[in-house]
Design a protein around this motif. Structure first.
Motif, PDB file in Angstrom:
ATOM      1  N   PRO A  23       0.845  -1.207   0.000  1.00  0.00           N
ATOM      2  CA  PRO A  23       0.000   0.000   0.000  1.00  0.00           C
ATOM      3  C   PRO A  23       0.874   1.248   0.000  1.00  0.00           C
ATOM      4  O   PRO A  23       1.893   1.311   0.681  1.00  0.00           O
ATOM      5  CB  PRO A  23      -0.799  -0.118   1.299  1.00  0.00           C
ATOM      6  CG  PRO A  23       0.059  -0.959   2.182  1.00  0.00           C
ATOM      7  CD  PRO A  23       0.807  -1.913   1.289  1.00  0.00           C
ATOM      8  N   VAL A  24       0.479   2.207  -0.787  1.00  0.00           N
ATOM      9  CA  VAL A  24       1.254   3.443  -0.864  1.00  0.00           C
ATOM     10  C   VAL A  24       0.409   4.633  -0.412  1.00  0.00           C
ATOM     11  O   VAL A  24       0.645   5.758  -0.821  1.00  0.00           O
ATOM     12  CB  VAL A  24       1.779   3.671  -2.299  1.00  0.00           C
ATOM     13  CG1 VAL A  24       2.838   2.660  -2.651  1.00  0.00           C
ATOM     14  CG2 VAL A  24       0.634   3.648  -3.300  1.00  0.00           C
ATOM     15  N   SER A  25      -0.558   4.388   0.438  1.00  0.00           N
ATOM     16  CA  SER A  25      -1.388   5.479   0.944  1.00  0.00           C
ATOM     17  C   SER A  25      -0.562   6.487   1.721  1.00  0.00           C
ATOM     18  O   SER A  25      -0.855   7.693   1.725  1.00  0.00           O
ATOM     19  CB  SER A  25      -2.505   4.927   1.840  1.00  0.00           C
ATOM     20  OG  SER A  25      -3.342   4.063   1.114  1.00  0.00           O
ATOM     21  N   PHE A  26       0.482   6.014   2.396  1.00  0.00           N
ATOM     22  CA  PHE A  26       1.311   6.928   3.174  1.00  0.00           C
ATOM     23  C   PHE A  26       1.970   7.958   2.271  1.00  0.00           C
ATOM     24  O   PHE A  26       2.230   9.094   2.681  1.00  0.00           O
ATOM     25  CB  PHE A  26       2.357   6.130   3.954  1.00  0.00           C
ATOM     26  CG  PHE A  26       3.473   5.574   3.109  1.00  0.00           C
ATOM     27  CD1 PHE A  26       4.662   6.260   2.969  1.00  0.00           C
ATOM     28  CD2 PHE A  26       3.327   4.369   2.453  1.00  0.00           C
ATOM     29  CE1 PHE A  26       5.681   5.747   2.189  1.00  0.00           C
ATOM     30  CE2 PHE A  26       4.337   3.853   1.676  1.00  0.00           C
ATOM     31  CZ  PHE A  26       5.528   4.533   1.533  1.00  0.00           C
ATOM     32  N   VAL A  27       2.253   7.561   1.018  1.00  0.00           N
ATOM     33  CA  VAL A  27       2.849   8.499   0.069  1.00  0.00           C
ATOM     34  C   VAL A  27       1.858   9.608  -0.266  1.00  0.00           C
ATOM     35  O   VAL A  27       2.199  10.796  -0.311  1.00  0.00           O
ATOM     36  CB  VAL A  27       3.287   7.760  -1.202  1.00  0.00           C
ATOM     37  CG1 VAL A  27       3.829   8.754  -2.220  1.00  0.00           C
ATOM     38  CG2 VAL A  27       4.312   6.694  -0.879  1.00  0.00           C
ATOM     39  N   ALA A  28       0.625   9.206  -0.491  1.00  0.00           N
ATOM     40  CA  ALA A  28      -0.403  10.197  -0.789  1.00  0.00           C
ATOM     41  C   ALA A  28      -0.660  11.093   0.419  1.00  0.00           C
ATOM     42  O   ALA A  28      -0.913  12.292   0.269  1.00  0.00           O
ATOM     43  CB  ALA A  28      -1.685   9.497  -1.211  1.00  0.00           C
ATOM     44  N   ASP A  29      -0.584  10.508   1.624  1.00  0.00           N
ATOM     45  CA  ASP A  29      -0.739  11.325   2.824  1.00  0.00           C
ATOM     46  C   ASP A  29       0.332  12.417   2.873  1.00  0.00           C
ATOM     47  O   ASP A  29       0.067  13.564   3.256  1.00  0.00           O
ATOM     48  CB  ASP A  29      -0.642  10.455   4.074  1.00  0.00           C
ATOM     49  CG  ASP A  29      -1.800   9.486   4.191  1.00  0.00           C
ATOM     50  OD1 ASP A  29      -2.816   9.709   3.504  1.00  0.00           O
ATOM     51  OD2 ASP A  29      -1.695   8.507   4.950  1.00  0.00           O
ATOM     52  N   MET A  30       1.537  12.057   2.487  1.00  0.00           N
ATOM     53  CA  MET A  30       2.624  13.028   2.440  1.00  0.00           C
ATOM     54  C   MET A  30       2.322  14.117   1.409  1.00  0.00           C
ATOM     55  O   MET A  30       2.583  15.308   1.639  1.00  0.00           O
ATOM     56  CB  MET A  30       3.932  12.313   2.095  1.00  0.00           C
ATOM     57  CG  MET A  30       5.132  13.234   1.980  1.00  0.00           C
ATOM     58  SD  MET A  30       6.620  12.330   1.510  1.00  0.00           S
ATOM     59  CE  MET A  30       6.124  11.739  -0.132  1.00  0.00           C
ATOM     60  N   ALA A  31       1.750  13.723   0.292  1.00  0.00           N
ATOM     61  CA  ALA A  31       1.416  14.699  -0.744  1.00  0.00           C
ATOM     62  C   ALA A  31       0.339  15.667  -0.266  1.00  0.00           C
ATOM     63  O   ALA A  31       0.373  16.859  -0.568  1.00  0.00           O
ATOM     64  CB  ALA A  31       0.963  13.980  -2.009  1.00  0.00           C
ATOM     65  N   ILE A  32      -0.629  15.149   0.512  1.00  0.00           N
ATOM     66  CA  ILE A  32      -1.706  15.998   1.033  1.00  0.00           C
ATOM     67  C   ILE A  32      -1.130  17.078   1.942  1.00  0.00           C
ATOM     68  O   ILE A  32      -1.552  18.239   1.919  1.00  0.00           O
ATOM     69  CB  ILE A  32      -2.746  15.150   1.782  1.00  0.00           C
ATOM     70  CG1 ILE A  32      -3.469  14.222   0.812  1.00  0.00           C
ATOM     71  CG2 ILE A  32      -3.741  16.043   2.504  1.00  0.00           C
ATOM     72  CD1 ILE A  32      -4.183  14.920  -0.305  1.00  0.00           C
TER      73      ILE A  32
END
Length: 209
Positions: free
Chosen positions: A170-179
């Motif tokens: 899962p790469v949700s943490f990457v998107a969280d960083m982008a947010i």
């Protein structure tokens, strides 16, 4: 005239001839202070906000790619965040709210060692989310509009996942960083668009006149 009548006349004459002096006591001075409460006067004014124009302005400002990280060497990740479709607003009181539909593209570099040699494998994934944005606007003393825009919760409509070597990463943490990186960009864009489209000075000057 008999003696009794003469006695009565003599008594009355004596009483009228006496000077009677009455002594009165002056009351103490007592003042009750009057408390006047200063209450500001209020005037209710209807503010016409062109929502369609506001939406158009912000959609022209926040469009296409909103955030992009092209460097994969620093953290093995590349991220691109773009707006999927136009933003639509709702207004309640002095709060303007919207849901920002975003498209997330991620490239993840997986490093592994094969026979003592480091081999890089790049994997891509895409996802989508709805991001809640709200702005509270207030007036300054000179009738300028100031806004405070905050990024609220977000809902993944499509979670990005990379399948590598049979393992789902899962790469949700990457998107969280982008947010987190997006907060400043989106907030500044929304604040500017609201300030440009919500000018109350003409209506307030007309009211005062």
């Amino acid at each position: 005239m008999n003696i009794r009548t003469l006695s009565q006349l003599a008594l009355l004459s004596f009483l009228f001839s006496c000077k009677t002096q009455l002594t009165t006591v002056k009351p103490d001075e007592n003042y009750v202070p009057v408390t006047i409460e200063n209450k500001p006067s209020t005037i209710a004014l209807a503010i016409d906000l062109d929502i369609l124009q506001l939406e158009k302005s912000i959609n022209n400002t926040v469009k296409g790619i909103i955030y992009e990280d092209k460097n994969i060497d620093d953290d093995n990740v590349m991220v691109t965040v773009s707006k999927q479709q136009d933003i639509h607003f709702s207004v309640v009181g002095n709060t303007i709210s919207c849901t920002l539909p975003l498209k997330i593209w991620v490239k993840y570099r997986l490093k592994k060692t094969v026979f003592g040699v480091c081999v890089n494998s790049d994997y891509e994934a895409t996802g989508a989310m709805n991001l809640d944005v709200s702005s509270i606007f207030n007036l300054t003393k000179d009738w300028k509009v100031v806004t405070t825009t905050t990024i609220g919760k977000y809902l993944w409509t499509e979670k990005p996942t990379i399948n590598a070597l049979g393992i789902s990463i899962p790469v949700s943490f990457v998107a969280d960083m982008a947010i987190k990186q997006l907060k400043g960009t989106i907030s500044a864009s929304v604040d500017k668009a609201i300030a440009d489209n919500l000018n109350l000075r003409p209506s307030m000057e007309q009211t005062w006149n």
